[in-house]
Design an enzyme around this catalytic site. Structure first.
Site, mmCIF file in Angstrom:
data_model
loop_
_atom_site.group_PDB
_atom_site.id
_atom_site.type_symbol
_atom_site.label_atom_id
_atom_site.label_comp_id
_atom_site.label_asym_id
_atom_site.label_seq_id
_atom_site.Cartn_x
_atom_site.Cartn_y
_atom_site.Cartn_z
ATOM 1 N N GLU A 120 -19.015 18.798 15.957
ATOM 2 C CA GLU A 120 -17.606 19.388 15.672
ATOM 3 C C GLU A 120 -17.030 18.203 14.830
ATOM 4 O OE1 GLU A 120 -17.158 22.456 14.939
ATOM 5 O OE2 GLU A 120 -15.501 22.763 16.545
ATOM 6 N N THR A 168 -9.984 23.469 8.693
ATOM 7 C CA THR A 168 -9.528 22.999 9.884
ATOM 8 C C THR A 168 -8.646 21.501 9.587
ATOM 9 O OG1 THR A 168 -11.335 23.836 11.198
ATOM 10 C CG2 THR A 168 -9.958 22.145 12.440
HETATM 11 N N1 HSE Z 1 -8.318 23.910 18.442
HETATM 12 C C1 HSE Z 1 -8.695 23.595 16.886
HETATM 13 C C2 HSE Z 1 -7.380 23.806 16.091
HETATM 14 C C3 HSE Z 1 -9.704 24.562 16.666
HETATM 15 O O1 HSE Z 1 -6.551 24.599 16.238
HETATM 16 O O2 HSE Z 1 -7.201 23.120 15.094
HETATM 17 C C4 HSE Z 1 -10.355 24.522 15.496
HETATM 18 O O3 HSE Z 1 -11.372 23.250 15.443
#
Ligand code: HSE
Length: 292
Positions: A120, A168
């Site tokens: 990731e 993201t």
């Molecule tokens: N928790 C992460 C965010 C999820 O909200 O940025 C996406 O990788």
């Protein structure tokens, strides 16, 4: 050759930023692996034209490296990238489970979570486990630095995916640096309510616990039509509505029998905002499944 189906996921659930996640029973990525001297990657399916096949730049390349498991890896994307539905995580989770089996590495599912999370990091810049954990383990998961807790849960969900892209990286740039104490207190209450709701299978508690005064308001600005979609979903019977992961998908929880109406209402509200969207009538599902 070995095939693994790993589900899309919804991270955060509002109050559980970077911690909570659920496996969705649809959509999913399918990954096929066979042993090779060096890793090669090919990608087909939803949004595949945007996904690099270079092992240095693809989530599954990092997973193959971490498991010392070079392979020909074929990814069939059911989960579009930059959707907020754990697209890269589904591929990383599927690859971790598949390569662990293919090379008989003997890692437990829990041990595969940080390995998939490293994958990731290749795309999001940070190794979050809140999407890979539910994709590997299934159910509702709580990802912490020191490990993952998971429980089976059954809550009807609608995930509405607008035809816009939010990366993201961009969504993390708008996360506030801090929170006021009253926001922290509210968030603790919401997160605890949601966790109890999951354990009890109570859509009302889960929905109420999705409220988030800290991260979601800033990110909502990145999603055209979000406020109207949220309100419409509540009007149609949702018990809670929030951004799925980093967005732009929007997640609604509800009682059984309400999904169709909520899905239609959310798609219509995006349409009114000039944004095409599709909705998945889904629920909390199983983790990655191996097919031989
Ligand atoms: N928790 C992460 C965010 C999820 O909200 O940025 C996406 O990788």
């Amino acid at each position: 050759m070995l095939t693994v189906r790993a589900p899309a996921t919804s991270a955060n659930l509002g109050s559980g930023f970077d911690v909570f996640g659920v496996a969705l029973d649809r959509p999913a990525d399918v990954v096929r692996v066979s042993k090779a001297d060096r890793t090669t990657i090919s990608v087909t399916g939803a949004g595949s034209q945007f996904i690099p096949e270079d092992p240095e730049k693809n989530t599954v390349g990092a997973v193959a490296e971490a498991l010392d498991a070079p392979a020909h890896i074929r990814i069939d994307k059911g989960v579009r990238p930059a959707s907020g539905l754990g697209s890269s995580a589904a591929s990383a989770a599927a690859a971790a489970v598949a390569l662990n089996e293919l090379y008989d590495r003997g890692r437990t599912r829990e041990e595969l979570v940080p390995i998939a999370a490293e994958g990731e990091a290749v795309v999001s810049g940070a190794a979050h486990a809140d999407n890979v954990a539910p994709s590997i383990l299934g159910g509702f998961t709580i990802a912490r630095e020191d490990g993952v807790t998971s429980v089976d849960a059954s809550i009807p969900l609608v995930a509405c995916l607008p035809d816009i892209v939010v990366s993201t990286r961009d969504a993390r740039r708008v996360v506030p640096d801090g929170a006021r104490m009253e926001e922290v207190v509210e968030t603790v209450g919401n997160a605890a309510t949601l966790a109890v709701g999951m354990a009890r299978g109570d859509p009302e508690l889960v929905g109420r616990g999705m409220a988030d005064p800290v991260v979601t308001p800033s990110r909502a600005e990145l999603i055209e039509g979000y406020a109207a979609v949220r309100e419409t979903a509540f009007d149609a019977g949702a018990t809670g509505v929030t951004i799925s992961g980093a967005g732009p998908a929007v997640l609604a929880a509800c009682y059984p029998g309400r999904r169709r109406e909520i899905a239609a209402a959310m798609v219509d509200a995006f349409d009114d905002a000039g944004v095409d969207a599709r909705a998945y009538q889904t629920g909390i599902g199983r983790g990655a499944e191996v097919f031989r």
